[in-house]
Scaffold this motif. Sequence first.
Motif, PDB file in Angstrom:
ATOM      1  N   SER A 195       0.846  -1.197   0.000  1.00 20.35           N
ATOM      2  CA  SER A 195       0.000   0.000   0.000  1.00 20.35           C
ATOM      3  C   SER A 195       0.878   1.243   0.000  1.00 20.35           C
ATOM      4  CB  SER A 195      -0.901   0.011   1.233  1.00 20.35           C
ATOM      5  OG  SER A 195      -1.764  -1.092   1.230  1.00 20.35           O
ATOM      6  N   GLY A 196       0.480   2.225  -0.789  1.00 19.55           N
ATOM      7  CA  GLY A 196       1.246   3.459  -0.879  1.00 19.55           C
ATOM      8  C   GLY A 196       2.291   3.455  -1.966  1.00 19.55           C
ATOM      9  N   PRO A 236      -2.510 -10.067  10.693  1.00 19.06           N
ATOM     10  CA  PRO A 236      -1.262  -9.308  10.593  1.00 19.06           C
ATOM     11  C   PRO A 236      -1.279  -8.315   9.439  1.00 19.06           C
ATOM     12  CG  PRO A 236      -0.955 -11.505   9.712  1.00 19.06           C
ATOM     13  CD  PRO A 236      -2.325 -11.486  10.323  1.00 19.06           C
ATOM     14  N   LYS A 237      -0.314  -7.390   9.470  1.00 18.45           N
ATOM     15  CA  LYS A 237      -0.186  -6.386   8.414  1.00 18.45           C
ATOM     16  C   LYS A 237       0.802  -6.833   7.350  1.00 18.45           C
ATOM     17  CE  LYS A 237      -1.389  -2.512  11.440  1.00 18.45           C
ATOM     18  NZ  LYS A 237      -0.945  -1.205  12.007  1.00 18.45           N
ATOM     19  N   THR A 238       0.850  -8.110   7.111  1.00 15.52           N
ATOM     20  CA  THR A 238       1.679  -8.663   6.050  1.00 15.52           C
ATOM     21  C   THR A 238       0.929  -9.817   5.416  1.00 15.52           C
ATOM     22  OG1 THR A 238       3.891  -9.488   5.490  1.00 15.52           O
ATOM     23  CG2 THR A 238       2.881 -10.372   7.488  1.00 15.52           C
ATOM     24  N   ASP A 248       7.568  -9.656   7.904  1.00 14.28           N
ATOM     25  CA  ASP A 248       6.920  -8.423   8.342  1.00 14.28           C
ATOM     26  C   ASP A 248       6.891  -7.356   7.249  1.00 14.28           C
ATOM     27  OD1 ASP A 248       6.480  -9.481  10.847  1.00 14.28           O
ATOM     28  OD2 ASP A 248       8.294  -8.615  11.733  1.00 14.28           O
ATOM     29  N   GLY A 249       5.827  -6.570   7.282  1.00 11.03           N
ATOM     30  CA  GLY A 249       5.723  -5.383   6.442  1.00 11.03           C
ATOM     31  C   GLY A 249       5.571  -5.651   4.963  1.00 11.03           C
TER      32      GLY A 249
END
Length: 291
Positions: A195-196, A236-238, A248-249
């Motif tokens: 995202s982004g 989770p954000k992954t 992660d991430g």
Amino acid sequence: MTAIRVLSYNVRYASRDDHHDAWHDRRDAVGRLVRFHRPDVAAFQEPLPEQRSDLRERLPGYEFVGRGRNPGGDGEGCPIAVRTDRWKVVDDDTFWLSETPAEPSSDWDAAHPRIATWARVRVAPDDGDDARTDGGNPRQELLVVNTHFDHVSARARRESARLLRERLPKLADGATGESNPPLPVVLVGDFNCTSGSEPHRILLGDDPEADPKDPTGDDRLALHGAAENAVLRHGPKTSLTDFVHLIDGRRIDHALVSAGVDVEAFATLTDRDDRGRYPSDHLPILARLDV
């Protein structure tokens, strides 16, 4: 409004190098995961023909549409599976993310041909009901699009996003006729970007190279992120794993929805198999929507 649950899952292609995470050791877990969460629509990325056959066998309540990215229809695909007890596939097709989207092709320095498969689905009638109406009112229809952007070329990801921005409004409009509003759209897949990032922003209508004098502009199709706009977020954000640990991430699997689609909940699912491993190197995402 009509509720629909859409799952997107990169199941990883069947690689001989995956050893104890080979497809034949994972396919039952993938099937059980989908059956347990019972999405109305399941969009898969990367399955080869034999994997698509395995998924059909393990998901008997679903109709599959889509083809492989190679000229003969083999190779990796982006199939869409639709629950036949709730929805009916009205139309479907596949196009290539290239300068010649109607034929097998690859452009923009992509490492492989890349595709998008779409399906127009309609709420299934009860036995004896008219297939197109519900009590005299048109049955809810939805355009679901499943894609997988290139993992190597940043240019290919940007241009793929622009191609989708161009084609999706035509698909949504073409299904309803000029006098009717466009179909609601759900775009899912492995975008190979977070995202982004620039391709993600382009899909949302923020293209730094867009012509501000173009009257059609970025208002052709307003999309927003399901994860960012969900009333309830879970997980989770992954969305990447090494089969044992989360990376992660790296949420690179996304669901985007058009205006008029409310996002009740968005989840990144962390189900493990009976060996304690993730069934893929991606986590599936699940969006609960109202259209």
